[in-house]
Design a protein around this motif. Structure first.
Motif, PDB file in Angstrom:
ATOM      1  N   TYR A   1       0.817  -1.208   0.000  1.00 26.41           N
ATOM      2  CA  TYR A   1       0.000   0.000   0.000  1.00 26.41           C
ATOM      3  C   TYR A   1       0.856   1.265   0.000  1.00 26.41           C
ATOM      4  O   TYR A   1       0.448   2.301  -0.531  1.00 26.41           O
ATOM      5  CB  TYR A   1      -0.913   0.022   1.227  1.00 26.41           C
ATOM      6  N   LEU A   2       2.045   1.219   0.604  1.00 31.96           N
ATOM      7  CA  LEU A   2       2.817   2.448   0.761  1.00 31.96           C
ATOM      8  C   LEU A   2       3.239   3.054  -0.568  1.00 31.96           C
ATOM      9  O   LEU A   2       3.222   4.279  -0.733  1.00 31.96           O
ATOM     10  CB  LEU A   2       4.041   2.180   1.639  1.00 31.96           C
ATOM     11  N   ALA A   3       3.617   2.227  -1.526  1.00 33.40           N
ATOM     12  CA  ALA A   3       3.991   2.760  -2.843  1.00 33.40           C
ATOM     13  C   ALA A   3       2.796   3.430  -3.508  1.00 33.40           C
ATOM     14  O   ALA A   3       2.936   4.494  -4.142  1.00 33.40           O
ATOM     15  CB  ALA A   3       4.537   1.637  -3.717  1.00 33.40           C
ATOM     16  N   ASP A   4       1.616   2.830  -3.377  1.00 33.92           N
ATOM     17  CA  ASP A   4       0.410   3.440  -3.947  1.00 33.92           C
ATOM     18  C   ASP A   4       0.018   4.692  -3.171  1.00 33.92           C
ATOM     19  O   ASP A   4      -0.460   5.669  -3.764  1.00 33.92           O
ATOM     20  CB  ASP A   4      -0.743   2.432  -3.947  1.00 33.92           C
ATOM     21  N   ASP A   5       0.202   4.669  -1.853  1.00 31.22           N
ATOM     22  CA  ASP A   5      -0.048   5.883  -1.059  1.00 31.22           C
ATOM     23  C   ASP A   5       0.764   7.049  -1.599  1.00 31.22           C
ATOM     24  O   ASP A   5       0.255   8.175  -1.738  1.00 31.22           O
ATOM     25  CB  ASP A   5       0.350   5.652   0.404  1.00 31.22           C
ATOM     26  N   GLN A   6       2.015   6.793  -1.902  1.00 29.79           N
ATOM     27  CA  GLN A   6       2.872   7.870  -2.413  1.00 29.79           C
ATOM     28  C   GLN A   6       2.321   8.460  -3.703  1.00 29.79           C
ATOM     29  O   GLN A   6       2.426   9.661  -3.942  1.00 29.79           O
ATOM     30  CB  GLN A   6       4.280   7.337  -2.671  1.00 29.79           C
ATOM     31  N   GLN A   7       1.733   7.620  -4.541  1.00 30.96           N
ATOM     32  CA  GLN A   7       1.225   8.095  -5.828  1.00 30.96           C
ATOM     33  C   GLN A   7       0.040   9.040  -5.684  1.00 30.96           C
ATOM     34  O   GLN A   7      -0.164   9.907  -6.531  1.00 30.96           O
ATOM     35  CB  GLN A   7       0.812   6.909  -6.701  1.00 30.96           C
ATOM     36  N   VAL A   8      -0.743   8.869  -4.622  1.00 22.72           N
ATOM     37  CA  VAL A   8      -1.954   9.687  -4.488  1.00 22.72           C
ATOM     38  C   VAL A   8      -1.765  10.839  -3.509  1.00 22.72           C
ATOM     39  O   VAL A   8      -2.659  11.675  -3.354  1.00 22.72           O
ATOM     40  CB  VAL A   8      -3.155   8.830  -4.037  1.00 22.72           C
ATOM     41  N   LEU A   9      -0.587  10.924  -2.885  1.00 28.52           N
ATOM     42  CA  LEU A   9      -0.353  11.951  -1.877  1.00 28.52           C
ATOM     43  C   LEU A   9      -0.052  13.293  -2.540  1.00 28.52           C
ATOM     44  O   LEU A   9       0.767  13.389  -3.454  1.00 28.52           O
ATOM     45  CB  LEU A   9       0.814  11.533  -0.989  1.00 28.52           C
ATOM     46  N   ASN A  10      -0.716  14.324  -2.091  1.00 28.62           N
ATOM     47  CA  ASN A  10      -0.486  15.663  -2.609  1.00 28.62           C
ATOM     48  C   ASN A  10       0.822  16.236  -2.063  1.00 28.62           C
ATOM     49  O   ASN A  10       1.440  15.667  -1.167  1.00 28.62           O
ATOM     50  CB  ASN A  10      -1.655  16.583  -2.237  1.00 28.62           C
ATOM     51  N   VAL A  11       1.244  17.374  -2.590  1.00 29.65           N
ATOM     52  CA  VAL A  11       2.466  18.042  -2.124  1.00 29.65           C
ATOM     53  C   VAL A  11       2.338  18.339  -0.632  1.00 29.65           C
ATOM     54  O   VAL A  11       1.286  18.780  -0.153  1.00 29.65           O
ATOM     55  CB  VAL A  11       2.704  19.339  -2.913  1.00 29.65           C
ATOM     56  N   ASP A  12       3.417  18.068   0.105  1.00 31.27           N
ATOM     57  CA  ASP A  12       3.456  18.246   1.557  1.00 31.27           C
ATOM     58  C   ASP A  12       2.522  17.278   2.287  1.00 31.27           C
ATOM     59  O   ASP A  12       2.162  17.508   3.450  1.00 31.27           O
ATOM     60  CB  ASP A  12       3.136  19.685   1.975  1.00 31.27           C
ATOM     61  N   GLY A  13       2.164  16.189   1.626  1.00 31.25           N
ATOM     62  CA  GLY A  13       1.273  15.216   2.245  1.00 31.25           C
ATOM     63  C   GLY A  13       1.977  14.344   3.273  1.00 31.25           C
ATOM     64  O   GLY A  13       3.203  14.204   3.275  1.00 31.25           O
ATOM     65  N   ARG A  14       1.165  13.744   4.157  1.00 36.71           N
ATOM     66  CA  ARG A  14       1.696  12.912   5.245  1.00 36.71           C
ATOM     67  C   ARG A  14       1.020  11.545   5.242  1.00 36.71           C
ATOM     68  O   ARG A  14      -0.208  11.459   5.094  1.00 36.71           O
ATOM     69  CB  ARG A  14       1.451  13.571   6.607  1.00 36.71           C
ATOM     70  N   ILE A  15       1.827  10.511   5.400  1.00 40.58           N
ATOM     71  CA  ILE A  15       1.338   9.144   5.572  1.00 40.58           C
ATOM     72  C   ILE A  15       1.687   8.717   6.995  1.00 40.58           C
ATOM     73  O   ILE A  15       2.849   8.793   7.400  1.00 40.58           O
ATOM     74  CB  ILE A  15       1.996   8.175   4.572  1.00 40.58           C
ATOM     75  N   VAL A  16       0.696   8.267   7.740  1.00 38.98           N
ATOM     76  CA  VAL A  16       0.926   7.755   9.093  1.00 38.98           C
ATOM     77  C   VAL A  16       0.626   6.263   9.073  1.00 38.98           C
ATOM     78  O   VAL A  16      -0.500   5.850   8.778  1.00 38.98           O
ATOM     79  CB  VAL A  16       0.053   8.472  10.133  1.00 38.98           C
ATOM     80  N   VAL A  17       1.629   5.465   9.384  1.00 35.75           N
ATOM     81  CA  VAL A  17       1.508   4.010   9.355  1.00 35.75           C
ATOM     82  C   VAL A  17       1.177   3.515  10.759  1.00 35.75           C
ATOM     83  O   VAL A  17       1.963   3.695  11.694  1.00 35.75           O
ATOM     84  CB  VAL A  17       2.806   3.356   8.841  1.00 35.75           C
ATOM     85  N   LEU A  18       0.014   2.857  10.890  1.00 30.41           N
ATOM     86  CA  LEU A  18      -0.452   2.384  12.185  1.00 30.41           C
ATOM     87  C   LEU A  18      -0.303   0.886  12.376  1.00 30.41           C
ATOM     88  O   LEU A  18      -0.433   0.396  13.497  1.00 30.41           O
ATOM     89  CB  LEU A  18      -1.934   2.730  12.385  1.00 30.41           C
ATOM     90  N   GLY A  19      -0.113   0.150  11.280  1.00 29.82           N
ATOM     91  CA  GLY A  19      -0.072  -1.302  11.397  1.00 29.82           C
ATOM     92  C   GLY A  19       0.604  -1.931  10.201  1.00 29.82           C
ATOM     93  O   GLY A  19       1.027  -1.239   9.257  1.00 29.82           O
ATOM     94  N   LEU A  20       0.666  -3.261  10.230  1.00 28.29           N
ATOM     95  CA  LEU A  20       1.409  -4.014   9.218  1.00 28.29           C
ATOM     96  C   LEU A  20       0.557  -5.128   8.628  1.00 28.29           C
ATOM     97  O   LEU A  20       1.043  -6.217   8.352  1.00 28.29           O
ATOM     98  CB  LEU A  20       2.682  -4.601   9.841  1.00 28.29           C
ATOM     99  N   MET A  21      -0.715  -4.849   8.416  1.00 28.43           N
ATOM    100  CA  MET A  21      -1.611  -5.876   7.892  1.00 28.43           C
ATOM    101  C   MET A  21      -1.166  -6.379   6.523  1.00 28.43           C
ATOM    102  O   MET A  21      -1.425  -7.526   6.151  1.00 28.43           O
ATOM    103  CB  MET A  21      -3.041  -5.334   7.814  1.00 28.43           C
ATOM    104  N   GLY A  22      -0.474  -5.515   5.767  1.00 24.28           N
ATOM    105  CA  GLY A  22      -0.021  -5.895   4.436  1.00 24.28           C
ATOM    106  C   GLY A  22       1.427  -6.345   4.381  1.00 24.28           C
ATOM    107  O   GLY A  22       1.936  -6.634   3.306  1.00 24.28           O
ATOM    108  N   GLY A  23       2.107  -6.376   5.536  1.00 19.85           N
ATOM    109  CA  GLY A  23       3.498  -6.813   5.569  1.00 19.85           C
ATOM    110  C   GLY A  23       4.448  -5.726   6.011  1.00 19.85           C
ATOM    111  O   GLY A  23       4.116  -4.537   6.028  1.00 19.85           O
ATOM    112  N   ARG A  24       5.663  -6.141   6.352  1.00 19.67           N
ATOM    113  CA  ARG A  24       6.667  -5.247   6.914  1.00 19.67           C
ATOM    114  C   ARG A  24       7.501  -4.510   5.873  1.00 19.67           C
ATOM    115  O   ARG A  24       8.122  -3.494   6.175  1.00 19.67           O
ATOM    116  CB  ARG A  24       7.627  -6.050   7.799  1.00 19.67           C
ATOM    117  N   THR A  25       7.566  -5.023   4.657  1.00 15.81           N
ATOM    118  CA  THR A  25       8.469  -4.443   3.658  1.00 15.81           C
ATOM    119  C   THR A  25       7.692  -3.717   2.574  1.00 15.81           C
ATOM    120  O   THR A  25       6.559  -4.087   2.236  1.00 15.81           O
ATOM    121  CB  THR A  25       9.348  -5.524   3.012  1.00 15.81           C
ATOM    122  N   ALA A  26       8.308  -2.684   2.026  1.00 20.24           N
ATOM    123  CA  ALA A  26       7.676  -1.881   0.983  1.00 20.24           C
ATOM    124  C   ALA A  26       8.753  -1.274   0.086  1.00 20.24           C
ATOM    125  O   ALA A  26       9.884  -1.025   0.530  1.00 20.24           O
ATOM    126  CB  ALA A  26       6.829  -0.776   1.600  1.00 20.24           C
TER     127      ALA A  26
END
Length: 322
Positions: free
Chosen positions: A217-242
């Motif tokens: 999910y993190l790579a896709d999160d980056q694609q949709v994040l606007n300028v100065d956007g923030r991603i907060v990771v709360l868990g690892l349901m999709g795995g530890r590596t990205a």
């Protein structure tokens, strides 16, 4: 106040009931006779051996509970015997009684039952802390919530809607999306339909993403994040590596931050609980926000409840009744 209590610890990946000596409260501690325990995904992680309690905390499962105060320490000033309360815990919630600093405890919002009280602390504390302290969500910013129908997702959705923020949710079924839309989400995506990237881009992109999934999910999160956007990771349901795009991270000034609540200091937890009392309790009392309870199980049905959560068959909170 009894001298012994009963609770559940982990033994070979399963909950095991034990009796233990109940400590006399000292300083600002209170003893709560627990009526209901909230179930959280962290409990599943602890059972699997991946999320041990913080140093010095009890081995007993459970991160939140509701009940009545039955004893108080000598410096307690906010609570008294007989108060109906809910508590944000580092451990000890799957028990008949718990001893905890009054700073981690709040009297129930007016009009809420003890059953509802067990469903609000962890969800709303996690949502508040990550939306407003970690991500610093501002007015009109666009918010994406993955696992939007989880207890934390629904709490964050309701808070953001009350603040006027547009919210897009991803979830695992159309029924879960329907619930989120009823609560005010303006966009949604069923994760079984593939990547959410184009849907969120069409919606307008995200300024803040609350992500309990991580992994791919993190790579896709980056694609949709606007300028100065923030991603907060709360868990690892999709795995530890990205795999991340460092160029996009740099050029769009993106920020990715992990966040856990359980091992935060007493000072932080106290600040969060007071913020909930000041900013959220009234919303729960007047119905603008709600404790979304999927089902209440008897404590003897704990295994069934935990399996339901593990299977992702929830739209809100599962609660255990003692």
């Amino acid at each position: 106040m009894p001298s012994t209590a009963s609770g559940f610890v982990v033994e070979q990946g399963q909950p095991k009931q034990i009796d233990f000596n109940l400590a006399t409260p000292v300083a600002d501690e209170v003893v709560i006779a627990i009526s209901h325990s909230g179930i959280n995904r962290a409990d599943l992680m602890q059972l699997a051996g991946h999320y041990p309690p913080p140093a010095g905390a009890s081995d007993i499962l459970g991160l939140e509970a509701s009940g009545r105060v039955v004893a108080v320490g000598p410096t307690v000033s906010r609570l008294q015997v007989g108060d109906e309360v809910c508590a944000l815990l580092a451990a000890g919630g799957y028990a008949s009684h718990v001893v905890v600093s009054e700073q981690q405890v709040a009297t129930l919002p007016q009009g809420l039952s003890l059953e509802q009280g067990a469903a609000i602390c962890e969800a709303y504390a996690t949502a508040w802390y990550n939306l407003y302290e970690i991500a610093a969500l501002k007015a009109n910013e666009r918010l994406v919530l993955h696992a939007g129908a989880s207890s934390v997702g629904l709490a964050a959705l309701q808070l953001a809607v009350q603040s006027g923020n547009p919210v897009f949710v991803t979830a695992g079924s159309d029924k879960k999306l329907e619930l989120c839309q009823q609560l005010g989400a303006s966009g949604g995506w069923n994760r079984h339909q593939g990547s959410f990237v184009e849907a969120i881009k069409t919606w307008g992109g995200a300024d803040v993403i609350i992500d309990p999934v991580a992994g791919d999910y993190l790579a896709d999160d980056q694609q949709v994040l606007n300028v100065d956007g923030r991603i907060v990771v709360l868990g690892l349901m999709g795995g530890r590596t990205a795999e991340l795009d460092a160029g996009r991270l740099l050029m769009k000034r993106q920020r990715i931050q992990g966040s856990t609540l359980r091992n935060q200091s007493l000072t932080v937890k106290a600040r969060i609980m007071r913020a909930l009392e000041q900013n959220v309790w009234a919303l729960l009392s007047n119905g603008k926000c709600a404790a979304r309870i999927e089902q209440v199980y008897q404590i003897t049905e704990m295994a069934v409840a935990l399996q339901q959560l593990a299977d992702n068959r929830t739209k809100g909170k599962l609660v255990l009744a003692w």
